[in-house]
Design a protein around this motif. Structure first.
Motif, PDB file in Angstrom:
ATOM      1  N   MET A   1      56.305 -24.660 -14.165  1.00  0.00           N
ATOM      2  CA  MET A   1      56.015 -23.228 -14.349  1.00  0.00           C
ATOM      3  C   MET A   1      55.331 -22.609 -13.137  1.00  0.00           C
ATOM      4  O   MET A   1      54.969 -21.439 -13.174  1.00  0.00           O
ATOM      5  N   LEU A   2      55.127 -23.406 -12.092  1.00  0.00           N
ATOM      6  CA  LEU A   2      54.396 -22.949 -10.907  1.00  0.00           C
ATOM      7  C   LEU A   2      53.011 -22.414 -11.284  1.00  0.00           C
ATOM      8  O   LEU A   2      52.542 -21.412 -10.769  1.00  0.00           O
ATOM      9  N   ARG A   3      52.383 -23.149 -12.200  1.00  0.00           N
ATOM     10  CA  ARG A   3      51.019 -22.808 -12.619  1.00  0.00           C
ATOM     11  C   ARG A   3      50.127 -24.027 -12.414  1.00  0.00           C
ATOM     12  O   ARG A   3      49.173 -24.246 -13.154  1.00  0.00           O
ATOM     13  N   ASN A   4      50.472 -24.817 -11.425  1.00  0.00           N
ATOM     14  CA  ASN A   4      49.789 -26.087 -11.189  1.00  0.00           C
ATOM     15  C   ASN A   4      48.569 -25.897 -10.290  1.00  0.00           C
ATOM     16  O   ASN A   4      48.565 -26.216  -9.111  1.00  0.00           O
ATOM     17  N   GLN A   5      47.511 -25.370 -10.899  1.00  0.00           N
ATOM     18  CA  GLN A   5      46.232 -25.169 -10.225  1.00  0.00           C
ATOM     19  C   GLN A   5      45.106 -25.591 -11.163  1.00  0.00           C
ATOM     20  O   GLN A   5      45.191 -25.378 -12.369  1.00  0.00           O
ATOM     21  N   GLY A   6      44.044 -26.169 -10.606  1.00  0.00           N
ATOM     22  CA  GLY A   6      42.842 -26.380 -11.391  1.00  0.00           C
ATOM     23  C   GLY A   6      42.549 -27.824 -11.708  1.00  0.00           C
ATOM     24  O   GLY A   6      43.173 -28.762 -11.201  1.00  0.00           O
ATOM     25  N   LEU A   7      41.570 -28.000 -12.607  1.00  0.00           N
ATOM     26  CA  LEU A   7      41.022 -29.317 -12.917  1.00  0.00           C
ATOM     27  C   LEU A   7      40.491 -29.308 -14.346  1.00  0.00           C
ATOM     28  O   LEU A   7      39.863 -28.337 -14.779  1.00  0.00           O
ATOM     29  N   LEU A   8      40.740 -30.399 -15.082  1.00  0.00           N
ATOM     30  CA  LEU A   8      40.159 -30.609 -16.406  1.00  0.00           C
ATOM     31  C   LEU A   8      39.293 -31.851 -16.365  1.00  0.00           C
ATOM     32  O   LEU A   8      39.727 -32.908 -15.891  1.00  0.00           O
ATOM     33  N   HIS A   9      38.066 -31.733 -16.861  1.00  0.00           N
ATOM     34  CA  HIS A   9      37.189 -32.874 -17.078  1.00  0.00           C
ATOM     35  C   HIS A   9      36.897 -32.980 -18.575  1.00  0.00           C
ATOM     36  O   HIS A   9      36.490 -31.991 -19.198  1.00  0.00           O
ATOM     37  N   VAL A  10      37.105 -34.173 -19.143  1.00  0.00           N
ATOM     38  CA  VAL A  10      36.688 -34.434 -20.519  1.00  0.00           C
ATOM     39  C   VAL A  10      35.539 -35.431 -20.473  1.00  0.00           C
ATOM     40  O   VAL A  10      35.473 -36.286 -19.579  1.00  0.00           O
ATOM     41  N   TYR A  11      34.626 -35.318 -21.433  1.00  0.00           N
ATOM     42  CA  TYR A  11      33.421 -36.143 -21.441  1.00  0.00           C
ATOM     43  C   TYR A  11      33.414 -37.034 -22.687  1.00  0.00           C
ATOM     44  O   TYR A  11      33.627 -36.551 -23.808  1.00  0.00           O
ATOM     45  N   MET A  12      33.194 -38.334 -22.461  1.00  0.00           N
ATOM     46  CA  MET A  12      33.165 -39.325 -23.537  1.00  0.00           C
ATOM     47  C   MET A  12      31.825 -40.048 -23.520  1.00  0.00           C
ATOM     48  O   MET A  12      31.389 -40.502 -22.460  1.00  0.00           O
ATOM     49  N   ARG A  13      31.181 -40.135 -24.690  1.00  0.00           N
ATOM     50  CA  ARG A  13      29.953 -40.914 -24.787  1.00  0.00           C
ATOM     51  C   ARG A  13      30.317 -42.395 -24.722  1.00  0.00           C
ATOM     52  O   ARG A  13      31.114 -42.887 -25.523  1.00  0.00           O
ATOM     53  N   GLN A  14      29.747 -43.085 -23.769  1.00  0.00           N
ATOM     54  CA  GLN A  14      30.179 -44.447 -23.497  1.00  0.00           C
ATOM     55  C   GLN A  14      29.860 -45.407 -24.642  1.00  0.00           C
ATOM     56  O   GLN A  14      30.651 -46.318 -24.939  1.00  0.00           O
ATOM     57  N   ALA A  15      28.748 -45.202 -25.335  1.00  0.00           N
ATOM     58  CA  ALA A  15      28.305 -46.158 -26.354  1.00  0.00           C
ATOM     59  C   ALA A  15      29.308 -46.313 -27.491  1.00  0.00           C
ATOM     60  O   ALA A  15      29.528 -47.419 -27.989  1.00  0.00           O
ATOM     61  N   ASP A  16      29.917 -45.206 -27.919  1.00  0.00           N
ATOM     62  CA  ASP A  16      30.827 -45.273 -29.069  1.00  0.00           C
ATOM     63  C   ASP A  16      32.179 -44.627 -28.802  1.00  0.00           C
ATOM     64  O   ASP A  16      32.975 -44.438 -29.723  1.00  0.00           O
TER      65      ASP A  16
END
Length: 463
Positions: A389-404
């Motif tokens: 779609m020529l919309r390939n810009q940016g960044l996603l970060h997801v956060y996971m709690r390591q313990a569980d």
């Protein structure tokens, strides 16, 4: 002589928080009085969410035409933006949204409404500017916020505006300086720039669109700063008016002053709770040094008082669905007082309607201990459907709690962030683990496959 009005619950403010509060009081079988000092229609419909999206939609239409040649689709000429027609549609559709709310208010029993300014005389007693003395055993304050206009900009007169003023424009100006790079500054700045207005955005710090994750924030700045002509860490040094032009000068660090002239200066850097006119100091409410009542955030009750705050006036995030939730909670607790209960909260969710869009789910990067979590990433420049779609810009970060391996939040700039945000907010509210999320279906090829990439990345090397 004052006309006395007695009610069970007085609700000051008929906006996105006040209206749900009114409905909860009615549901409980009590007598409400809904008090509004300004025009009805809610801030969201009149000067916020809806008119801003109308302006953004026009800007995206113009941007799509300019973008067409990148797909091999040739257009005979550049789009010609008719500012008068753009603003005419914004106002017409804005008025339509407002009319729905006004119709609902007008359908209320007349004895439930009072269009007047009020202030406190003492605990439980309000006085209106129309000669009413209102006695209420419980009170809900849902007066919203008002924009801050620093003295520095006062010499500009009517050339300095706030976002409330934009949607009554008859035409687009040639140039606008936006002060502040929060949500309003980013959304309106991009929309105006894409509609052909010369835009400059000044921000006094390095913040951007309330993003807390440094990498995501930098990605957003890299993508959007050129169109916004963004200057961060700017210190305004000169403000003067010459005829119908506003001249503003600024410096960055020890650098030289830069000056530019603009048709309008749009202040987007702050709003404050609209409380001063209520004279809360006449009551026994505990107030801090800013005049804010001390409230229990779980119940919205002012400590020790049958008074509740709801919506933007609380100083929390100015988000429409949270204001409505506040209103319902305040209405239920006011009706049940003194038996007040903590309200269940939805997963935190915030969206900036830039293009590409920005979103935040959960408490934000700064709310977590980096040592206890793992970050998963997807670079949208390499993601399949985004490239199609020529919309390939940016960044996603997801956060996971390591313990569980619990999913705890995300920040993003990129394609369809509003849809990705909902997907992740639902997962957060359901308290899902990252492996559980990866067990859900992901269709190919979709933007949502990028979410799967980021979730898989978060699990890499996890214990």
């Amino acid at each position: 002589m004052h006309t006395r009005i007695d009610c069970d619950v007085a609700i000051i403010g008929a906006g996105s928080a006040g209206l749900p509060a009114y409905r909860e009081v009615i549901k409980a079988g009590l007598k409400p009085l809904l008090i509004e000092s300004g025009p009805h229609g809610t801030m969201c419909a009149r000067v916020g969410c809806m008119p801003s999206k109308l302006l953004i939609a026009a800007a995206e239409a113009a941007a799509a035409v300019r973008h067409a040649p990148d797909f091999g689709v040739q257009v005979p000429c550049q789009p010609q933006v008719d500012g008068v027609a753009v603003m005419d549609r914004v106002r017409r559709e804005r008025d339509r949204f407002v009319s729905f709310v006004v119709d609902d208010v007008q359908a209320m029993p007349p004895e439930h409404r009072l269009d007047a300014r009020v202030e406190f005389l003492r605990d439980g007693v309000l006085q209106s500017d129309q000669g009413h003395e209102i006695h209420a055993s419980r009170i809900i304050i849902a007066t919203g916020t008002q924009p801050v206009v620093p003295e520095l900009y006062r010499p500009l007169g009517e050339l300095v505006i706030v976002n409330d003023d934009v949607f009554d424009w008859q035409d687009l100006p040639r140039s606008v300086l936006l002060v502040g790079s929060g949500v309003i500054g980013v959304e309106l700045g991009l929309a105006l720039a894409r509609l052909g207005v010369r835009v400059r955005v000044l921000n006094r710090s390095g913040s951007f669109a309330h993003l807390a994750d440094p990498a995501v924030r930098q990605a957003a700045v890299d993508v959007l700063a050129p169109e916004l002509n963004l200057v961060q860490d700017a210190r305004v040094t000169t403000v003067r008016r010459e005829g119908q032009q506003a001249w503003v000068g600024w410096t960055v660090g020890d650098g030289p002053e830069t000056q530019e002239s603009f048709d309008r200066v749009l202040l987007t850097a702050g709003r404050r709770p609209a409380l001063a006119a209520l004279h809360l100091e006449r009551t026994s409410m505990p107030l801090d040094d800013r005049g804010m009542p001390e409230i229990d955030p779980a119940t919205l009750q002012v400590r020790g008082q049958p008074v509740f705050l709801a919506g933007d006036v609380t100083g929390r995030h100015a988000i429409q669905h949270e204001a409505s939730d506040d209103g319902r909670l305040a209405g239920r607790n006011a009706a049940a007082w003194p038996d007040v209960q903590a309200g269940a909260r939805r997963a935190p969710l915030a969206i900036v309607f830039s293009n590409p869009q920005i979103m935040q789910v959960g408490g934000g990067f700064g709310a977590y201990d980096p040592a206890s979590m793992r970050v998963g990433a997807v670079d949208w420049t390499r993601q399949g459907r985004s490239r199609v779609m020529l919309r390939n810009q940016g960044l996603l970060h997801v956060y996971m709690r390591q313990a569980d391996q619990r999913f705890i939040g995300a920040e993003m700039i990129g394609p369809d962030a509003e849809h990705v945000a909902h997907l992740l907010a639902w997962a957060l509210q359901m308290d899902m683990t990252v492996p559980q999320m990866l067990g859900m279906p992901f269709y190919h090829p979709t933007i949502q496959e990028g979410v799967r990439t980021a979730l898989r990345d978060a699990l890499k090397g996890a214990a």
